[in-house]
Design an enzyme around this catalytic site. Structure first.
Site, PDB file in Angstrom:
ATOM      1  N   GLY A 193      54.732 -28.796  -4.110  1.00 26.99           N
ATOM      2  CA  GLY A 193      56.111 -28.999  -4.555  1.00 26.99           C
ATOM      3  C   GLY A 193      56.841 -30.211  -4.036  1.00 26.99           C
ATOM      4  O   GLY A 193      57.909 -30.549  -4.548  1.00 26.99           O
ATOM      5  N   ARG A 219      55.320 -36.283 -20.179  1.00 28.50           N
ATOM      6  CA  ARG A 219      56.437 -35.957 -19.290  1.00 28.50           C
ATOM      7  C   ARG A 219      57.804 -36.425 -19.792  1.00 28.50           C
ATOM      8  O   ARG A 219      58.770 -35.658 -19.742  1.00 28.50           O
ATOM      9  CB  ARG A 219      56.170 -36.480 -17.869  1.00 28.50           C
ATOM     10  CG  ARG A 219      54.859 -35.967 -17.261  1.00 28.50           C
ATOM     11  CD  ARG A 219      54.727 -36.224 -15.779  1.00 28.50           C
ATOM     12  NE  ARG A 219      55.657 -35.431 -15.002  1.00 28.50           N
ATOM     13  CZ  ARG A 219      56.785 -35.862 -14.521  1.00 28.50           C
ATOM     14  NH1 ARG A 219      57.120 -37.128 -14.650  1.00 28.50           N
ATOM     15  NH2 ARG A 219      57.585 -35.052 -13.877  1.00 28.50           N
ATOM     16  N   TYR A 253      60.119 -33.205 -20.305  1.00 27.36           N
ATOM     17  CA  TYR A 253      61.122 -32.936 -19.272  1.00 27.36           C
ATOM     18  C   TYR A 253      62.218 -34.002 -19.218  1.00 27.36           C
ATOM     19  O   TYR A 253      63.063 -33.982 -18.330  1.00 27.36           O
ATOM     20  CB  TYR A 253      60.487 -32.904 -17.878  1.00 27.36           C
ATOM     21  CG  TYR A 253      59.192 -32.147 -17.757  1.00 27.36           C
ATOM     22  CD1 TYR A 253      59.156 -30.762 -17.841  1.00 27.36           C
ATOM     23  CD2 TYR A 253      57.997 -32.825 -17.517  1.00 27.36           C
ATOM     24  CE1 TYR A 253      57.964 -30.075 -17.697  1.00 27.36           C
ATOM     25  CE2 TYR A 253      56.801 -32.143 -17.377  1.00 27.36           C
ATOM     26  CZ  TYR A 253      56.791 -30.766 -17.466  1.00 27.36           C
ATOM     27  OH  TYR A 253      55.614 -30.095 -17.322  1.00 27.36           O
ATOM     28  N   TYR A 294      50.114 -35.056 -13.450  1.00 25.94           N
ATOM     29  CA  TYR A 294      50.558 -34.392 -14.681  1.00 25.94           C
ATOM     30  C   TYR A 294      50.660 -35.403 -15.826  1.00 25.94           C
ATOM     31  O   TYR A 294      51.582 -35.362 -16.639  1.00 25.94           O
ATOM     32  CB  TYR A 294      51.897 -33.668 -14.450  1.00 25.94           C
ATOM     33  CG  TYR A 294      51.842 -32.727 -13.273  1.00 25.94           C
ATOM     34  CD1 TYR A 294      51.111 -31.556 -13.366  1.00 25.94           C
ATOM     35  CD2 TYR A 294      52.471 -33.030 -12.065  1.00 25.94           C
ATOM     36  CE1 TYR A 294      51.012 -30.696 -12.284  1.00 25.94           C
ATOM     37  CE2 TYR A 294      52.382 -32.171 -10.978  1.00 25.94           C
ATOM     38  CZ  TYR A 294      51.650 -31.013 -11.099  1.00 25.94           C
ATOM     39  OH  TYR A 294      51.555 -30.154 -10.028  1.00 25.94           O
ATOM     40  N   PRO A 312      49.446 -29.439  -2.215  1.00 28.97           N
ATOM     41  CA  PRO A 312      50.173 -30.575  -2.779  1.00 28.97           C
ATOM     42  C   PRO A 312      49.447 -31.152  -3.989  1.00 28.97           C
ATOM     43  O   PRO A 312      48.216 -31.178  -4.030  1.00 28.97           O
ATOM     44  CB  PRO A 312      50.166 -31.591  -1.641  1.00 28.97           C
ATOM     45  CG  PRO A 312      48.884 -31.301  -0.920  1.00 28.97           C
ATOM     46  CD  PRO A 312      48.698 -29.801  -0.998  1.00 28.97           C
ATOM     47  N   GLY A 313      50.184 -31.560  -4.971  1.00 29.95           N
ATOM     48  CA  GLY A 313      49.594 -32.231  -6.129  1.00 29.95           C
ATOM     49  C   GLY A 313      50.238 -33.595  -6.283  1.00 29.95           C
ATOM     50  O   GLY A 313      49.718 -34.628  -5.844  1.00 29.95           O
ATOM     51  N   ARG A 314      51.431 -33.560  -6.854  1.00 24.36           N
ATOM     52  CA  ARG A 314      52.143 -34.788  -7.202  1.00 24.36           C
ATOM     53  C   ARG A 314      52.284 -35.782  -6.041  1.00 24.36           C
ATOM     54  O   ARG A 314      52.106 -36.984  -6.225  1.00 24.36           O
ATOM     55  CB  ARG A 314      53.543 -34.399  -7.678  1.00 24.36           C
ATOM     56  CG  ARG A 314      54.331 -35.550  -8.264  1.00 24.36           C
ATOM     57  CD  ARG A 314      55.767 -35.141  -8.561  1.00 24.36           C
ATOM     58  NE  ARG A 314      55.972 -33.830  -9.067  1.00 24.36           N
ATOM     59  CZ  ARG A 314      56.139 -33.520 -10.365  1.00 24.36           C
ATOM     60  NH1 ARG A 314      56.147 -34.466 -11.259  1.00 24.36           N
ATOM     61  NH2 ARG A 314      56.321 -32.268 -10.731  1.00 24.36           N
ATOM     62  N   CYS A 330      53.962 -39.320 -34.860  1.00 24.57           N
ATOM     63  CA  CYS A 330      54.991 -39.011 -35.858  1.00 24.57           C
ATOM     64  C   CYS A 330      55.955 -37.946 -35.374  1.00 24.57           C
ATOM     65  O   CYS A 330      56.004 -36.836 -35.918  1.00 24.57           O
ATOM     66  CB  CYS A 330      54.306 -38.565 -37.145  1.00 24.57           C
ATOM     67  SG  CYS A 330      53.071 -39.744 -37.621  1.00 24.57           S
ATOM     68  N   GLU A 331      56.684 -38.254 -34.326  1.00 26.98           N
ATOM     69  CA  GLU A 331      57.703 -37.357 -33.783  1.00 26.98           C
ATOM     70  C   GLU A 331      58.745 -38.236 -33.120  1.00 26.98           C
ATOM     71  O   GLU A 331      58.397 -39.190 -32.428  1.00 26.98           O
ATOM     72  CB  GLU A 331      57.128 -36.479 -32.667  1.00 26.98           C
ATOM     73  CG  GLU A 331      55.979 -35.635 -33.061  1.00 26.98           C
ATOM     74  CD  GLU A 331      56.233 -34.154 -32.831  1.00 26.98           C
ATOM     75  OE1 GLU A 331      57.373 -33.761 -32.517  1.00 26.98           O
ATOM     76  OE2 GLU A 331      55.266 -33.409 -32.997  1.00 26.98           O
TER      77      GLU A 331
HETATM   78  N1  LLP Z   1      50.574 -24.684  -6.348  1.00 30.52           N
HETATM   79  C1  LLP Z   1      50.898 -23.982  -7.451  1.00 30.52           C
HETATM   80  C2  LLP Z   1      50.633 -22.547  -7.500  1.00 30.52           C
HETATM   81  C3  LLP Z   1      51.491 -24.650  -8.548  1.00 30.52           C
HETATM   82  O1  LLP Z   1      51.815 -23.952  -9.626  1.00 30.52           O
HETATM   83  C4  LLP Z   1      51.726 -26.043  -8.479  1.00 30.52           C
HETATM   84  C5  LLP Z   1      52.323 -26.762  -9.599  1.00 30.52           C
HETATM   85  C6  LLP Z   1      51.345 -26.725  -7.305  1.00 30.52           C
HETATM   86  C7  LLP Z   1      50.777 -26.008  -6.261  1.00 30.52           C
HETATM   87  C8  LLP Z   1      51.506 -28.199  -7.136  1.00 30.52           C
HETATM   88  O2  LLP Z   1      52.821 -28.619  -7.173  1.00 30.52           O
HETATM   89  P1  LLP Z   1      53.177 -30.163  -6.833  1.00 30.52           P
HETATM   90  O3  LLP Z   1      52.821 -30.403  -5.398  1.00 30.52           O
HETATM   91  O4  LLP Z   1      52.407 -31.035  -7.729  1.00 30.52           O
HETATM   92  O5  LLP Z   1      54.632 -30.228  -7.070  1.00 30.52           O
HETATM   93  N2  LLP Z   1      53.900 -30.567 -15.299  1.00 30.52           N
HETATM   94  C9  LLP Z   1      55.032 -30.647 -14.393  1.00 30.52           C
HETATM   95  C10 LLP Z   1      54.721 -30.058 -13.040  1.00 30.52           C
HETATM   96  C11 LLP Z   1      54.247 -28.624 -13.106  1.00 30.52           C
HETATM   97  C12 LLP Z   1      53.889 -28.062 -11.755  1.00 30.52           C
HETATM   98  C13 LLP Z   1      53.187 -26.758 -11.871  1.00 30.52           C
HETATM   99  N3  LLP Z   1      52.738 -26.180 -10.649  1.00 30.52           N
HETATM  100  C14 LLP Z   1      55.464 -32.102 -14.295  1.00 30.52           C
HETATM  101  O6  LLP Z   1      54.873 -32.956 -14.957  1.00 30.52           O
HETATM  102  O7  LLP Z   1      56.419 -32.399 -13.595  1.00 30.52           O
END
Ligand code: LLP
Length: 422
Positions: free
Chosen positions: A239, A312, A316, A371, A274-276, A342-343
């Site tokens: 997050g 994105r 969003y 993402y 962590p992802g993003r 076409c949108e």
């Molecule tokens: N853990 C769980 C259970 C999750 O559902 C997620 C993201 C993460 C970890 C990783 O979160 P991060 O560190 O990346 O914030 N598509 C959207 C974001 C969707 C996130 C879904 N869950 C975007 O493009 O902003």
């Protein structure tokens, strides 16, 4: 810090001019910097260096095999949400013992696959799921590592589509009834209670929601202890946000400091997902300007990437920086950057002050490592674009551009449609 920098008006990824890659690979393509990916992983992981922890990269943000391999090499694991992600993770060489499985809708066959693969644990999101997991584990003679994903009812103060820890959201088990479900789970023969987990949302730019939910989780762990249920893992989800425009999210060091300040036991292993924050600013999307279209109302830069490649902005209203690959001094324009789909929601930027791009010029869409490719589709029968990784002065295509043949793979026209006279 990232490794996309200008040198004499020319955008480089590490030591490679982006133009050179475009000449060889064509456009559009995603471009990742190895040094940035590694640096971001280390910055995050090292911030927790003095506590027992496991960094499980949230692979939904970017599931390319090479990127997963890189994090595996750095000692990381993954957070998966589907059988497909498990397949990718194993294919990339991930250690099953470093895989955690989240998601509200785990299918029986995927649970079985994960059990057979001996993953570390399941973050369960309902009691029905726990019962099914227990049943399947019994059938395949395994014991499922279990953690309950609790919903702590915390407002992460982010976009509503990516808020997940509010009571109104579909995620997790209400923290108020978690004790009851843990107690029931403790009586099941084929689950092994290992932890407590949560994930409250994505692109958070403040620390307080993380700290508030950690306090609630600690409270639950205390109650579990009293009930004789002792957990070893505390999974805090992901997050942490990044800078797309002017956001000022905390550095992973500050995030780690805030979390560590709340931990008063050395017994727990902390899991982070962590992802993003790791991949977001380690990748960009390179696209070519096809046309510059000036109407009475607006100027449109029509580019060869579209919402199917990067959804994105359409989904969003997200901001992604737009920069010229050749940053020569020139006038500014205000324009929409749009794709060929076409949108009217097919835009990458709206009413943006931009350099006066000309047809044929290359454009970099920034902060496109998370993402981005992973949410891409084939809408409008557009082959998905190539992915490239730069390391130092070289680069590799880590996913080939799809071909038209790829678009129809698996499709078959039944005979009754091909018989003549019908
Ligand atoms: N853990 C769980 C259970 C999750 O559902 C997620 C993201 C993460 C970890 C990783 O979160 P991060 O560190 O990346 O914030 N598509 C959207 C974001 C969707 C996130 C879904 N869950 C975007 O493009 O902003």
């Amino acid at each position: 810090m990232h490794h996309f920098q200008y040198n004499k008006g020319e955008l480089f990824c590490e030591e490679v001019p982006v133009t050179r890659i475009a000449q060889e690979v064509g456009t559009p393509f995603y471009l990742y910097s190895y040094a940035t990916l590694r640096q971001h992983f280390r910055a995050f992981d090292d911030a927790f260096g003095d506590v027992k922890h496991l960094t499980c990269f949230s692979m939904k943000s970017n599931s390319n095999l090479s990127i997963l391999r890189l994090f595996h090499n750095e000692g990381g694991g993954v957070d998966i949400v589907s059988g497909g992600e498990l397949f990718r993770a194993l294919k990339a060489g991930m250690d099953p013992n470093r895989i955690v499985y989240s998601g509200v809708g785990k299918r029986a066959e995927d649970m079985e696959y994960a059990l057979q693969s001996d993953i570390l644990m399941f973050n369960a999101e309902s009691f029905q799921e726990i019962s099914l997991l227990n049943e399947i584990a019994g059938r395949v003679r395994k014991k499922a590592g279990l953690s309950i994903r609790v919903n702590p009812d915390i407002d992460p103060q982010t976009h509503p589509y990516i808020s997940t820890g509010l009571r109104e959201n579909k995620f997790g088990i209400d923290i108020g009834r978690a004790l009851e479900d843990y107690t029931a789970a403790a009586g099941l023969s084929h689950v092994n209670i290992l932890g407590v987990s949560c994930h409250i949302g994505s692109q958070l730019t403040k620390l307080s929601p993380f700290v508030d939910s950690l306090r609630k989780l600690k409270n639950l762990i205390g109650k579990l202890d009293e009930a004789g249920i002792h957990v070893q893992y505390l999974d805090l989800g992901g997050g942490l946000g990044i800078t797309y425009d002017k956001e000022e999210p905390p550095h992973p060091k500050e995030y780690a400091r805030a979390i560590k300040a709340e931990l008063d036991t050395k017994d727990l292993t902390i899991i982070l997902e962590p992802g993003r924050v790791i991949v977001g600013n380690a990748g960009i999307l390179i696209t070519k300007v096809l046309y510059t279209k000036v109407t009475e109302e607006k100027t449109f830069l029509v580019v060869d990437a579209a919402m199917n490649d990067l959804i994105r902005p359409s989904l969003y209203g997200s901001f992604h920086g737009i920069q010229p690959v050749r940053g020569v001094a020139r006038g500014n324009i205000k324009a929409d950057v749009v794709g060929p789909i076409c949108e009217s929601s097919d835009f990458l930027a709206k009413d943006r002050e931009l350099a006066a791009f000309e047809p044929g010029e290359l454009m970099a869409v920034m902060s496109a490592g998370a993402y981005a490719f992973s949410m891409s589709s084939n809408y409008n029968s557009r082959p998905r674009v190539a992915e490239v990784m730069v390391k130092g002065n070289g680069f590799d295509v880590i996913r080939a551009r799809e071909t038209y043949e790829d678009l129809v793979r698996g499709e078959e026209i039944p005979e009754f449609l091909t018989k003549t006279g019908r």
